[in-house]
Design an enzyme around this catalytic site. Sequence first.
Site, short mmCIF file in Angstrom:
data_model
loop_
_atom_site.label_atom_id
_atom_site.label_comp_id
_atom_site.label_asym_id
_atom_site.label_seq_id
_atom_site.Cartn_x
_atom_site.Cartn_y
_atom_site.Cartn_z
CG HIS A 214 96.25 30.89 60.80
ND1 HIS A 214 95.11 31.42 60.23
CD2 HIS A 214 97.23 31.79 60.53
CE1 HIS A 214 95.39 32.57 59.67
NE2 HIS A 214 96.67 32.82 59.84
CG ASP B 229 91.13 40.86 63.46
OD1 ASP B 229 92.20 41.41 63.76
OD2 ASP B 229 90.97 40.20 62.41
NE ARG C 192 97.17 45.42 61.82
CZ ARG C 192 97.19 44.08 61.72
NH1 ARG C 192 96.13 43.37 62.07
NH2 ARG C 192 98.25 43.47 61.29
CB SER D 45 95.06 40.23 63.61
OG SER D 45 94.26 39.91 62.52
CE LYS E 129 91.57 36.90 62.24
NZ LYS E 129 91.92 37.64 61.03
N1 URA Z 1 96.10 37.66 58.81
C1 URA Z 1 95.27 38.11 59.77
O1 URA Z 1 94.24 37.53 60.05
N2 URA Z 1 95.62 39.24 60.42
C2 URA Z 1 96.75 39.93 60.17
O2 URA Z 1 97.01 40.92 60.81
C3 URA Z 1 97.59 39.44 59.16
C4 URA Z 1 97.25 38.29 58.49
#
Ligand code: URA
Length: 428
Positions: free
Chosen positions: A88, A167, A174, A189, A193
């Site tokens: 990621h 999320d 947010r 977050s 995932k």
């Molecule tokens: N990417 C995400 O998936 N979540 C965040 O909070 C910030 C960047």
Amino acid sequence: MSAPAGLDAVDCSRDKRDGRALTGAQIDWVIRAYVEGAVADEQVAALLMAVYWRGMDRAELSRWTDAVIASGERVELSGLSRPTVDKHSTGGVGDKISLVLAPLVAACGAAVPQLSGRGLGHTGGTLDKLESIAGWRSDLSPDEVRAQLEEIGCVICAAGPDLAPADRKLYALRDVTATVESIPLIAASIMSKKIAEGTRALVLDVKVGSGAFMADRARAAELAATMVSLGRDHGLETVALLTSMDVPLGRSAGNALEVAEAVEVLSGGGPDDVVELTLALATEMLRLAGVDADPAGALRDGSALRVWRDMVAAQGGDPDAPLPRASHVTPVIAPRSGYLTRLEARAVGVAAWRLGAGRARKEDPVSATAGVVWRVRPGEEVRTGDVLLELHTDEPARVGRALGALDGAITVGDEPTPDRPLVIERVD
Ligand code: URA
């Protein structure tokens, strides 16, 4: 849904506001109740702001992440014949690394289940890039994901609606309440995932610099360490690299433009920095997956390119179809001779976005052809009148605003600036 005895959204916000740790029961309840619509946006907004200021301890963060994962389905990949490992990136300008890395690591013998998102703001999304390939589709079912991982070894596709739905709702809130920039909330977050997607190992590319989500190295290091420990707490082998994002990666930012550059790297060529970062991340991924292979060899011998072609074709794309090209290309000319000493990543990302490559709201369409090509990279020599940059778009009316984004972002000086390392630090 009425709150079980002793649980209340106002108490959650008050406890966190006053610096007390939330209990596991509070976290489980508030996340579930929010997803079910039993707690209002304004109450969760207050809680998020309290978390922003007070943070969360390791146990709270782990429980919060569990609750977000539990709001949806967890993909089951344990029956695959190869070890799974994913990567990621926190997002950078010109960051096409995933397009190369997934087939490369698959060619070396691991399975890469990359469930990705779309781009928002000045950094592009991997799915947006792949959608510039004629016919390619991102919406695979969990069975299709598993079958493709077994047969080809990699998949890059959209995260389905059942992957950590809490999320999505929390992130949207947010976004409008100035609470995105909280390290525990970002970590939960991203990691919820990745844990839900079923990979057993994960390499994080945490970008630092002007073009990154985190411009400050100390905060980027804290985010990396937080995600690494969160991953470990959930049985995921996790390592992070802090990498520089002051200068955009490679030579292009834009959807089809980046696919073309990724194919160059997969064919054994391409810009040195893209090759270097891809190999650094591939080495970490293969180490975590326990696979002993030579990723540089897989770029040279064509095996990574073959897996790319198979992956694109398996998802309905034609790997031989010519990529779309913009109808208008506007050059930006070097004002003097010397060395390019600065090409500011964020400005290039914003210019590509204004040309049509990115979206401001998640519903917006993106252009496959729009973007920026920098013909000269920092450190290279230029002469007066050379083309420094090309601005690609199908809508020439966008060029003026793109040029505005680049104002003050490019410097030609007398001496080349020393190379700065691309990989700044390893966090494990
Ligand atoms: N990417 C995400 O998936 N979540 C965040 O909070 C910030 C960047």
